[in-house]
Write a protein that holds these residues in place. Structure first.
Motif, PDB file in Angstrom:
ATOM      1  N   MET A   1       0.856  -1.182   0.000  1.00 41.66           N
ATOM      2  CA  MET A   1       0.000   0.000   0.000  1.00 41.66           C
ATOM      3  C   MET A   1       0.897   1.238   0.000  1.00 41.66           C
ATOM      4  O   MET A   1       1.812   1.334   0.812  1.00 41.66           O
ATOM      5  CB  MET A   1      -0.884   0.017   1.247  1.00 41.66           C
ATOM      6  N   PRO A   2       0.651   2.168  -0.906  1.00 39.27           N
ATOM      7  CA  PRO A   2       1.494   3.369  -0.930  1.00 39.27           C
ATOM      8  C   PRO A   2       1.288   4.233   0.312  1.00 39.27           C
ATOM      9  O   PRO A   2       0.226   4.215   0.937  1.00 39.27           O
ATOM     10  CB  PRO A   2       1.043   4.100  -2.190  1.00 39.27           C
ATOM     11  N   TYR A   3       2.314   4.984   0.639  1.00 37.21           N
ATOM     12  CA  TYR A   3       2.221   5.990   1.695  1.00 37.21           C
ATOM     13  C   TYR A   3       1.110   6.960   1.289  1.00 37.21           C
ATOM     14  O   TYR A   3       1.106   7.465   0.166  1.00 37.21           O
ATOM     15  CB  TYR A   3       3.572   6.694   1.840  1.00 37.21           C
ATOM     16  N   GLN A   4       0.167   7.203   2.173  1.00 34.28           N
ATOM     17  CA  GLN A   4      -1.054   7.925   1.811  1.00 34.28           C
ATOM     18  C   GLN A   4      -0.933   9.452   1.818  1.00 34.28           C
ATOM     19  O   GLN A   4      -1.808  10.131   1.305  1.00 34.28           O
ATOM     20  CB  GLN A   4      -2.196   7.519   2.749  1.00 34.28           C
ATOM     21  N   TRP A   5       0.137   9.970   2.401  1.00 36.98           N
ATOM     22  CA  TRP A   5       0.308  11.415   2.464  1.00 36.98           C
ATOM     23  C   TRP A   5       1.498  11.758   1.578  1.00 36.98           C
ATOM     24  O   TRP A   5       2.471  11.025   1.508  1.00 36.98           O
ATOM     25  CB  TRP A   5       0.522  11.860   3.902  1.00 36.98           C
ATOM     26  N   VAL A   6       1.445  12.860   0.912  1.00 35.41           N
ATOM     27  CA  VAL A   6       2.442  13.207  -0.100  1.00 35.41           C
ATOM     28  C   VAL A   6       3.851  13.331   0.492  1.00 35.41           C
ATOM     29  O   VAL A   6       4.812  12.834  -0.069  1.00 35.41           O
ATOM     30  CB  VAL A   6       2.047  14.520  -0.817  1.00 35.41           C
ATOM     31  N   ARG A   7       3.979  13.980   1.641  1.00 34.98           N
ATOM     32  CA  ARG A   7       5.293  14.242   2.245  1.00 34.98           C
ATOM     33  C   ARG A   7       5.456  13.483   3.544  1.00 34.98           C
ATOM     34  O   ARG A   7       4.481  13.181   4.224  1.00 34.98           O
ATOM     35  CB  ARG A   7       5.456  15.732   2.528  1.00 34.98           C
ATOM     36  N   TYR A   8       6.716  13.224   3.864  1.00 33.35           N
ATOM     37  CA  TYR A   8       7.062  12.713   5.192  1.00 33.35           C
ATOM     38  C   TYR A   8       8.296  13.478   5.645  1.00 33.35           C
ATOM     39  O   TYR A   8       9.411  13.213   5.195  1.00 33.35           O
ATOM     40  CB  TYR A   8       7.332  11.210   5.197  1.00 33.35           C
ATOM     41  N   ASP A   9       8.093  14.461   6.493  1.00 33.48           N
ATOM     42  CA  ASP A   9       9.181  15.290   6.994  1.00 33.48           C
ATOM     43  C   ASP A   9       9.434  14.984   8.463  1.00 33.48           C
ATOM     44  O   ASP A   9       8.568  14.445   9.163  1.00 33.48           O
ATOM     45  CB  ASP A   9       8.844  16.776   6.839  1.00 33.48           C
TER      46      ASP A   9
END
Length: 131
Positions: free
Chosen positions: A43-51
């Motif tokens: 399953m892809p990471y659901q939020w565009v960014r990971y900071d």
């Protein structure tokens, strides 16, 4: 003052300027953690960014995840990435805690249990350890 640096197309570290290079090095595996979690969960990471935001030393926890941004303590800046598993744990919460979570606090152990399992799978893959 706060400074930031891209560590991948979807990940950035934020910190006091004096800690930025250490944060960039210590958390450089963040994109790999995300990719491995996506592979494991299918399953892809659901939020565009990971900071990651490195807070002052008074921050009392190793890490605290939020969609798109995880708070980390500078005590994780060991200089050898030996504490990076905290970031893998917080990334795992993106699937086991933010997408699927317990119905009541009495079942909170499921949230942390599955997160710990996914964290260990991520770290095992990073170290090429298939146990």
């Amino acid at each position: 003052d706060i400074a930031s640096c891209e560590i991948s197309p979807r990940c950035k570290v934020w910190s006091e300027p004096s800690l930025l290079d250490a944060c960039k090095f210590e958390f450089s595996q963040t994109e790999s953690f995300l990719q491995i979690a996506e592979e494991i969960t299918d399953m892809p990471y659901q939020w565009v960014r990971y900071d990651l935001l490195c807070l002052p030393p008074s921050f009392p926890y190793g890490g605290a995840e939020n969609p798109c941004l995880t708070f980390v303590t500078p005590t994780l800046l060991a200089g050898d990435r030996s504490l990076a598993s905290v970031v893998a744990h917080e990334i795992a919460h993106s699937w086991t805690g933010n997408l699927v979570t317990n119905r009541t606090w009495s079942h909170f152990w499921l949230n942390e249990g599955w997160t710990k399992w996914l964290e260990r799978k991520i770290i095992s893959k990073i170290h090429n350890d298939d146990r």
